[in-house]
Scaffold this motif. Structure first.
Motif, mmCIF file in Angstrom:
data_model
loop_
_atom_site.group_PDB
_atom_site.id
_atom_site.type_symbol
_atom_site.label_atom_id
_atom_site.label_comp_id
_atom_site.label_asym_id
_atom_site.label_seq_id
_atom_site.Cartn_x
_atom_site.Cartn_y
_atom_site.Cartn_z
ATOM 1 N N ARG A 112 0.843 -1.196 0.000
ATOM 2 C CA ARG A 112 0.000 0.000 0.000
ATOM 3 C C ARG A 112 0.877 1.246 0.000
ATOM 4 O O ARG A 112 0.910 1.983 0.992
ATOM 5 C CB ARG A 112 -0.886 0.027 1.250
ATOM 6 C CG ARG A 112 -1.999 -0.972 1.251
ATOM 7 C CD ARG A 112 -2.926 -0.696 2.437
ATOM 8 N NE ARG A 112 -3.916 -1.737 2.545
ATOM 9 C CZ ARG A 112 -3.893 -2.687 3.465
ATOM 10 N NH1 ARG A 112 -2.946 -2.724 4.376
ATOM 11 N NH2 ARG A 112 -4.830 -3.606 3.492
ATOM 12 N N ASN A 114 1.896 4.883 -0.224
ATOM 13 C CA ASN A 114 1.143 6.140 -0.178
ATOM 14 C C ASN A 114 1.894 7.289 -0.830
ATOM 15 O O ASN A 114 1.301 8.142 -1.462
ATOM 16 C CB ASN A 114 0.810 6.517 1.274
ATOM 17 C CG ASN A 114 -0.333 5.691 1.802
ATOM 18 O OD1 ASN A 114 -1.255 5.368 1.075
ATOM 19 N ND2 ASN A 114 -0.245 5.323 3.068
ATOM 20 N N ILE A 115 3.210 7.320 -0.620
ATOM 21 C CA ILE A 115 4.016 8.438 -1.102
ATOM 22 C C ILE A 115 5.142 7.899 -1.968
ATOM 23 O O ILE A 115 5.929 7.065 -1.517
ATOM 24 C CB ILE A 115 4.644 9.206 0.085
ATOM 25 C CG1 ILE A 115 3.567 9.650 1.071
ATOM 26 C CG2 ILE A 115 5.465 10.386 -0.404
ATOM 27 C CD1 ILE A 115 4.117 10.062 2.420
ATOM 28 N N ARG A 166 1.229 4.639 -5.432
ATOM 29 C CA ARG A 166 -0.193 4.800 -5.172
ATOM 30 C C ARG A 166 -0.953 4.951 -6.482
ATOM 31 O O ARG A 166 -0.530 5.673 -7.372
ATOM 32 C CB ARG A 166 -0.393 6.035 -4.298
ATOM 33 C CG ARG A 166 -1.798 6.222 -3.871
ATOM 34 C CD ARG A 166 -1.880 7.386 -2.929
ATOM 35 N NE ARG A 166 -3.269 7.596 -2.561
ATOM 36 C CZ ARG A 166 -3.680 8.615 -1.862
ATOM 37 N NH1 ARG A 166 -2.820 9.518 -1.458
ATOM 38 N NH2 ARG A 166 -4.937 8.746 -1.576
#
Length: 173
Positions: A112, A114-115, A166
């Motif tokens: 996962r 995110n950045i 992402r």
């Protein structure tokens, strides 16, 4: 292949996660029956939600392997203060089989990111004996080198990594 052009070196897996090694076993990692992992290729997080099929093409039924999957870029590549994030550990995988024949010590956690762009690294170690590997207490700040040392695993025998970032709704289409 020269050390400098090795994809694991170019992708900084050698250095950030493991030391240089000479592969002695072939390992294939495939998601959803048709998405094989190749060093440095990008996979969408939506295509890696389920654990992959990891095949060990080497050794024999009397040799056993440990598979580790980590993210050395957690929580983000510019400041990976949680590195490495542990995503999966399977031990006691008999040679010439796949990870489903092993013992899942740490269950699969889907990537996962995110950045930024994250590397997700699969490292395979040959065990000296069965049931000799113990799971770490935390997924955060996992250290593949230290784990191998503490469990007397020696250098890796195979490794491969993919990149993921992402997904936006537009990228999923």
């Amino acid at each position: 292949m020269s050390r400098l052009s090795d994809p694991l070196t170019v992708g900084r897996v050698i250095g950030d996660v493991i030391d240089y090694f000479i592969p002695t076993v072939k390992m294939t990692v495939t998601y959803n029956s048709n998405k094989q992992v190749y060093n440095g290729h990008e996979l969408f997080p939506s295509s890696v939600t389920s654990k992959p099929r990891v095949e060990v093409h080497g050794g024999d039924m009397r040799s056993f392997f440990t598979l580790v999957m980590t993210d050395p870029d957690a929580p983000g590549p510019s400041d990976p203060y949680l590195k490495e994030r542990l995503h999966w550990i399977v031990t006691d995988i008999p040679g010439t089989t796949d990870a489903t024949f092993g013992r899942e010590e740490v269950n699969y956690e889907m990537p996962r990111p995110n950045i930024g762009i994250h590397r997700f690294v699969f490292v395979l170690f040959k065990q000296k004996r069965r049931q000799a590997v113990s799971a770490p207490c935390s997924r955060d700040r996992f250290d593949t080198r230290r784990f191998a040392e503490e469990n007397d695993l020696g250098p890796p025998v195979a490794a491969v990594f993919f990149n993921a970032q992402r997904e936006t709704a537009a990228r999923r289409r």
